[in-house]
Design a protein around this motif. Sequence first.
Motif, mmCIF file in Angstrom:
data_model
loop_
_atom_site.group_PDB
_atom_site.id
_atom_site.type_symbol
_atom_site.label_atom_id
_atom_site.label_comp_id
_atom_site.label_asym_id
_atom_site.label_seq_id
_atom_site.Cartn_x
_atom_site.Cartn_y
_atom_site.Cartn_z
ATOM 1 N N GLY A 144 44.778 6.758 -41.873
ATOM 2 C CA GLY A 144 45.466 6.833 -40.584
ATOM 3 C C GLY A 144 44.998 5.727 -39.650
ATOM 4 O O GLY A 144 45.808 5.021 -39.035
ATOM 5 N N TYR A 145 43.687 5.529 -39.574
ATOM 6 C CA TYR A 145 43.123 4.471 -38.715
ATOM 7 C C TYR A 145 43.649 3.103 -39.146
ATOM 8 O O TYR A 145 43.998 2.266 -38.304
ATOM 9 N N HIS A 201 36.327 2.620 -41.104
ATOM 10 C CA HIS A 201 36.474 3.374 -39.859
ATOM 11 C C HIS A 201 37.272 4.653 -40.116
ATOM 12 O O HIS A 201 38.230 4.653 -40.885
ATOM 13 N N SER A 202 36.863 5.711 -39.428
ATOM 14 C CA SER A 202 37.619 6.962 -39.500
ATOM 15 C C SER A 202 37.643 7.572 -38.106
ATOM 16 O O SER A 202 37.016 7.053 -37.175
ATOM 17 N N MET A 203 38.372 8.680 -37.976
ATOM 18 C CA MET A 203 38.522 9.306 -36.656
ATOM 19 C C MET A 203 38.178 10.781 -36.755
ATOM 20 O O MET A 203 38.580 11.463 -37.703
ATOM 21 N N LEU A 204 37.450 11.278 -35.774
ATOM 22 C CA LEU A 204 37.101 12.697 -35.745
ATOM 23 C C LEU A 204 38.122 13.411 -34.852
ATOM 24 O O LEU A 204 37.971 13.456 -33.629
ATOM 25 N N ILE A 205 39.162 13.926 -35.515
ATOM 26 C CA ILE A 205 40.270 14.574 -34.798
ATOM 27 C C ILE A 205 40.563 15.913 -35.453
ATOM 28 O O ILE A 205 39.751 16.407 -36.225
ATOM 29 N N ALA A 230 49.577 9.823 -37.286
ATOM 30 C CA ALA A 230 49.336 8.638 -38.122
ATOM 31 C C ALA A 230 48.537 9.019 -39.369
ATOM 32 O O ALA A 230 48.755 8.474 -40.460
ATOM 33 N N THR A 231 47.632 9.985 -39.197
ATOM 34 C CA THR A 231 46.773 10.412 -40.310
ATOM 35 C C THR A 231 47.527 11.224 -41.350
ATOM 36 O O THR A 231 47.277 11.086 -42.552
ATOM 37 N N HIS A 236 49.295 9.503 -46.880
ATOM 38 C CA HIS A 236 47.848 9.604 -46.614
ATOM 39 C C HIS A 236 47.292 10.963 -47.025
ATOM 40 O O HIS A 236 46.148 11.284 -46.697
ATOM 41 N N CYS A 237 48.131 11.780 -47.692
ATOM 42 C CA CYS A 237 47.772 13.186 -47.939
ATOM 43 C C CYS A 237 47.740 13.510 -49.427
ATOM 44 O O CYS A 237 48.412 12.864 -50.236
#
Length: 286
Positions: A144-145, A201-205, A230-231, A236-237
């Motif tokens: 996603g990022y 890089h990743s996102m904590l969401i 976006a993720t 992406h799944c």
Amino acid sequence: MLETRPLTPRLGVEVLGVDPRAAIDGETAAAIRAALDEHSVLLFRDAAMDDETQIEFSRVFGDTEVTLKANPAGGTPFARQSNLDIESGEIIPPEDRRMRYQKGNYMWHSDSSFKAVPSYCSMLTARITPPEGGNTEIASTRLGYDTLDAATRARIAPLEVEHDIVYSRGLTGNVLTTEMKAQTQAVRHRLVRINPANGRHSMLIGAHAARIVDMAEDEGRALLDELLAATTRPEHCLSHTWRDGDTVVWDNRACVHRATAYDTVKYRRLMQRTTISGSPATIQSL
Ligand SMILES: [Fe+2]
């Protein structure tokens, strides 16, 4: 080198030739952790786990967390995902608080992101699986990022996000008791994190992400929704259809996940989760 087979083109592998119930030597353990850094999701098939073997295999990744009291297995290293009463083994009625609590698992989330030390990874083992439904879907915040434009990356780089289980459970009807609420308080984390092993890089969401610090409520909500969208694009799944004897490990630093529904009145389901704590060695902030 581990022998692996892709689960999807960009996310997850099945690990072949490793029995997670057997003693794992140091070299193999390092290879398994490296595979998790690389692929974010690992599947081990046809190796029925019990609580003892699961605890032992969890040690390959680190120390296990103790589960919140809200879970039927609260106070132990296990989070029980099941429609079966822990004492009697009978099916729990859908209106029971324990079943309503599990509805939170239908929302995309990162396990334990509401804790001061967010999780490194989770391990879920299939003990009893329904013949249909009850999948686990996993989406890569890393992929996603990667799809974000430069302006959005620059915008989110300095941000902190507040994670709060009282907020996320409120979304499904506020099923935390006062005692459970007293066990937890909102925590702040960097939104963007880097895996020190590979610089990704990743996102904590996810559902526990209640608000962006120092941003208007609706603006922060819109941004969190945009990042989650976006993720969770289909490419992406992955959607894992469980078989008895499966073990799946996912990287909570790089993924969000959710459960899909199943007929909780008709079918029996028992999954046991262990959650392995993160540390400065496994997680870096920007
Ligand atoms: Fe979860």
